[in-house]
Design a protein around this motif. Structure first.
Motif, PDB file in Angstrom:
ATOM      1  N   LEU A 154       0.826  -1.206   0.000  1.00  0.00           N
ATOM      2  CA  LEU A 154       0.000   0.000   0.000  1.00  0.00           C
ATOM      3  C   LEU A 154       0.864   1.260   0.000  1.00  0.00           C
ATOM      4  O   LEU A 154       0.570   2.238  -0.706  1.00  0.00           O
ATOM      5  CB  LEU A 154      -0.929   0.011   1.209  1.00  0.00           C
ATOM      6  CG  LEU A 154      -2.101  -0.979   1.197  1.00  0.00           C
ATOM      7  CD1 LEU A 154      -2.834  -0.951   2.533  1.00  0.00           C
ATOM      8  CD2 LEU A 154      -3.060  -0.663   0.063  1.00  0.00           C
ATOM      9  N   GLU A 155       1.936   1.243   0.784  1.00  0.00           N
ATOM     10  CA  GLU A 155       2.808   2.414   0.827  1.00  0.00           C
ATOM     11  C   GLU A 155       3.604   2.576  -0.460  1.00  0.00           C
ATOM     12  O   GLU A 155       3.778   3.698  -0.961  1.00  0.00           O
ATOM     13  CB  GLU A 155       3.750   2.319   2.022  1.00  0.00           C
ATOM     14  CG  GLU A 155       4.622   3.550   2.200  1.00  0.00           C
ATOM     15  CD  GLU A 155       5.426   3.510   3.488  1.00  0.00           C
ATOM     16  OE1 GLU A 155       6.144   4.476   3.767  1.00  0.00           O
ATOM     17  OE2 GLU A 155       5.315   2.498   4.218  1.00  0.00           O
TER      18      GLU A 155
ATOM     19  N   ARG B 246       2.864   1.477  -3.582  1.00  0.00           N
ATOM     20  CA  ARG B 246       2.091   1.702  -4.802  1.00  0.00           C
ATOM     21  C   ARG B 246       1.090   2.844  -4.701  1.00  0.00           C
ATOM     22  O   ARG B 246       0.762   3.460  -5.712  1.00  0.00           O
ATOM     23  CB  ARG B 246       1.327   0.425  -5.163  1.00  0.00           C
ATOM     24  CG  ARG B 246       2.186  -0.824  -5.235  1.00  0.00           C
ATOM     25  CD  ARG B 246       3.256  -0.729  -6.290  1.00  0.00           C
ATOM     26  NE  ARG B 246       2.680  -0.598  -7.632  1.00  0.00           N
ATOM     27  CZ  ARG B 246       3.385  -0.606  -8.750  1.00  0.00           C
ATOM     28  NH1 ARG B 246       4.703  -0.721  -8.683  1.00  0.00           N
ATOM     29  NH2 ARG B 246       2.791  -0.493  -9.914  1.00  0.00           N
ATOM     30  N   LYS B 247       0.581   3.125  -3.480  1.00  0.00           N
ATOM     31  CA  LYS B 247      -0.454   4.143  -3.328  1.00  0.00           C
ATOM     32  C   LYS B 247      -0.089   5.245  -2.337  1.00  0.00           C
ATOM     33  O   LYS B 247      -0.899   6.148  -2.110  1.00  0.00           O
ATOM     34  CB  LYS B 247      -1.764   3.485  -2.861  1.00  0.00           C
ATOM     35  CG  LYS B 247      -2.378   2.516  -3.851  1.00  0.00           C
ATOM     36  CD  LYS B 247      -2.903   3.228  -5.081  1.00  0.00           C
ATOM     37  CE  LYS B 247      -3.646   2.283  -5.993  1.00  0.00           C
ATOM     38  NZ  LYS B 247      -4.191   2.956  -7.189  1.00  0.00           N
TER      39      LYS B 247
ATOM     40  N   ILE C  49       0.004   5.057   0.789  1.00  0.00           N
ATOM     41  CA  ILE C  49      -0.885   4.941   1.949  1.00  0.00           C
ATOM     42  C   ILE C  49      -0.083   4.335   3.092  1.00  0.00           C
ATOM     43  O   ILE C  49       0.443   3.223   2.970  1.00  0.00           O
ATOM     44  CB  ILE C  49      -2.106   4.061   1.624  1.00  0.00           C
ATOM     45  CG1 ILE C  49      -2.940   4.700   0.510  1.00  0.00           C
ATOM     46  CG2 ILE C  49      -2.955   3.840   2.856  1.00  0.00           C
ATOM     47  CD1 ILE C  49      -4.100   3.850   0.043  1.00  0.00           C
TER      48      ILE C  49
ATOM     49  N   LYS D 178      -7.203   8.497   4.739  1.00  0.00           N
ATOM     50  CA  LYS D 178      -6.923   7.307   3.926  1.00  0.00           C
ATOM     51  C   LYS D 178      -6.022   6.321   4.663  1.00  0.00           C
ATOM     52  O   LYS D 178      -6.155   5.101   4.503  1.00  0.00           O
ATOM     53  CB  LYS D 178      -6.306   7.705   2.592  1.00  0.00           C
ATOM     54  CG  LYS D 178      -4.920   8.308   2.673  1.00  0.00           C
ATOM     55  CD  LYS D 178      -4.345   8.593   1.300  1.00  0.00           C
ATOM     56  CE  LYS D 178      -2.925   9.138   1.390  1.00  0.00           C
ATOM     57  NZ  LYS D 178      -2.345   9.410   0.042  1.00  0.00           N
TER      58      LYS D 178
ATOM     59  N   ASP E   9      -5.537  -3.275  -8.575  1.00  0.00           N
ATOM     60  CA  ASP E   9      -5.568  -1.854  -8.251  1.00  0.00           C
ATOM     61  C   ASP E   9      -4.175  -1.341  -7.899  1.00  0.00           C
ATOM     62  O   ASP E   9      -3.817  -0.209  -8.242  1.00  0.00           O
ATOM     63  CB  ASP E   9      -6.536  -1.623  -7.085  1.00  0.00           C
ATOM     64  CG  ASP E   9      -6.708  -0.152  -6.764  1.00  0.00           C
ATOM     65  OD1 ASP E   9      -6.539   0.684  -7.670  1.00  0.00           O
ATOM     66  OD2 ASP E   9      -7.007   0.180  -5.601  1.00  0.00           O
ATOM     67  N   LEU E  10      -3.379  -2.162  -7.229  1.00  0.00           N
ATOM     68  CA  LEU E  10      -2.020  -1.766  -6.874  1.00  0.00           C
ATOM     69  C   LEU E  10      -1.036  -1.920  -8.031  1.00  0.00           C
ATOM     70  O   LEU E  10       0.081  -1.404  -7.956  1.00  0.00           O
ATOM     71  CB  LEU E  10      -1.524  -2.601  -5.684  1.00  0.00           C
ATOM     72  CG  LEU E  10      -2.282  -2.414  -4.360  1.00  0.00           C
ATOM     73  CD1 LEU E  10      -1.726  -3.360  -3.300  1.00  0.00           C
ATOM     74  CD2 LEU E  10      -2.204  -0.980  -3.886  1.00  0.00           C
TER      75      LEU E  10
END
Length: 358
Positions: free
Chosen positions: A138-139, A141-142, A144, A195, A317-318
């Motif tokens: 998550l961190e 690719r996005k 987050i 988020k 999505d990632l």
């Protein structure tokens, strides 16, 4: 422009060259050079020929070599050397996958039937590693930043609380973990807070809370047999889907989410899981019967497929293929938990309805 030779312009003065008008060619006048030759060395150089060589007149062209005949079209190609049929290839290293699967199975079986608490530790370790993989992707690719420390501590506590205190303990631990995620993120700047904590609460529910139902299965008197049934049905469902889909798959199940999955593969998962469920309920679960196993197998095939599609959606999505590389031939821990996590509460609930939780 007039294409008729009758409307052609007169030949301009200057260096000798051919003038093409329509389909007629005017011959170049022969201009002797200083040495008295009838061939212009300058033109020879322009055409790439050696000075003083070449035909004397334009109509004295050298003989042309015959043009090679074009190859025959594919329909007329010779049939004496047929191409070997293309073999289907598996999408992963099967030797490594089988080796890792056997090793994990040995660890699970040994911990289940020797000391139950050891298996609870195995679940907790898998949860922590899975959370690390998920939050890292998550961190990366996005961007987050879901707080890993409260997730890891709360996730392990959730599994232990479910084993010790039952479903109530699991719910309380889940609520405290979500609260810890909210508070932990307050120590950083407010940009992206919403988020980050949303992803953190999602991760807490998706990985440790669903995994807690495996620990709840273990609390019954025949807990090891229930866990084996849960694992066996999920693995058999995945294997049936893979084998049937690889051999007979033609119709895509969800092409925008997971192009490799087919309806034929889903039918194989259902058939394999129902057969295995009937056997497990009849011979492993106290008080179970074969028809209950058919229902259980059908539910496992559906939940395992949905879980696989759910993680495929996350990975799509990632923009990644696997969540990690820890397990050769499998990817990461999360790539093995994808179908297990949503299946655990389904199996726990159906077994509780069929034979109780004792």
């Amino acid at each position: 422009m007039n294409d008729s030779p009758w409307g052609a312009e007169p030949v301009p003065a200057g260096p000798a060259y051919d003038v093409y008008v329509g389909q007629q060619t005017r011959p170049m006048p022969i201009v002797p050079d200083a040495a008295g030759s009838d061939f212009d060395d300058r033109e020879a150089r322009e055409r790439g020929a050696a000075p003083g060589s070449g035909p004397l007149f334009r109509d004295e062209t050298p003989p042309q070599e015959p043009m090679p005949s074009p190859p025959p079209p594919p329909s007329q190609a010779p049939q004496d050397t047929p191409q070997p049929p293309q073999k289907k290839r598996a999408g992963r290293d099967l030797r490594a996958a089988i080796g890792v699967g056997v090793g994990l199975g040995a660890v699970i079986v040994a911990s289940l039937f020797i000391v139950k608490a050891v298996f609870v530790g195995v679940i907790a370790v898998a949860v922590v590693v899975g959370l690390w993989e998920l939050t890292s992707r998550l961190e990366e690719r996005k961007a987050i930043k879901a707080p890993l420390v409260p997730l890891a501590v709360g996730g392990a506590a959730m599994v232990v609380a479910g084993y010790v205190r039952g479903a109530e303990g699991a719910w309380v631990a889940m609520a405290l973990t979500a609260l810890a995620v909210l508070v932990w993120r307050m120590t950083e700047p407010p940009e992206g807070y919403l988020k980050d904590v949303t992803a953190g609460v999602f991760a807490a529910f998706y990985v440790p809370f669903l995994a807690t139902f495996v620990a709840l299965l273990l609390t019954a008197d025949d807990g090891p047999q229930r866990v084996i049934t849960f694992l066996l049905l999920t693995v058999v469902s995945d294997t049936g889907a893979y084998a049937v889909g690889w051999r007979f798959g033609k119709h895509k199940l969800a092409p925008r989410i997971s192009p490799g999955k087919t309806r034929e593969g889903l039918a194989g998962a259902v058939a394999f899981a129902m057969a295995a469920g009937a056997l497990c309920m009849q011979y492993l679960i106290d008080g179970g019967s074969w028809w209950q196993g058919l229902v259980l197998g059908l539910a496992v095939a559906v939940s395992a497929t949905l879980g696989d599609l759910g993680e495929s959606m996350i990975k799509r999505d990632l923009g990644i293929k696997d969540m990690g590389t820890l397990l050769p031939g499998h990817g990461g821990i999360m790539d093995r938990l994808d179908s297990l996590l949503p299946t655990a509460p389904v199996v726990w609930l159906l077994l509780a309805l069929f034979v109780g939780t004792g």
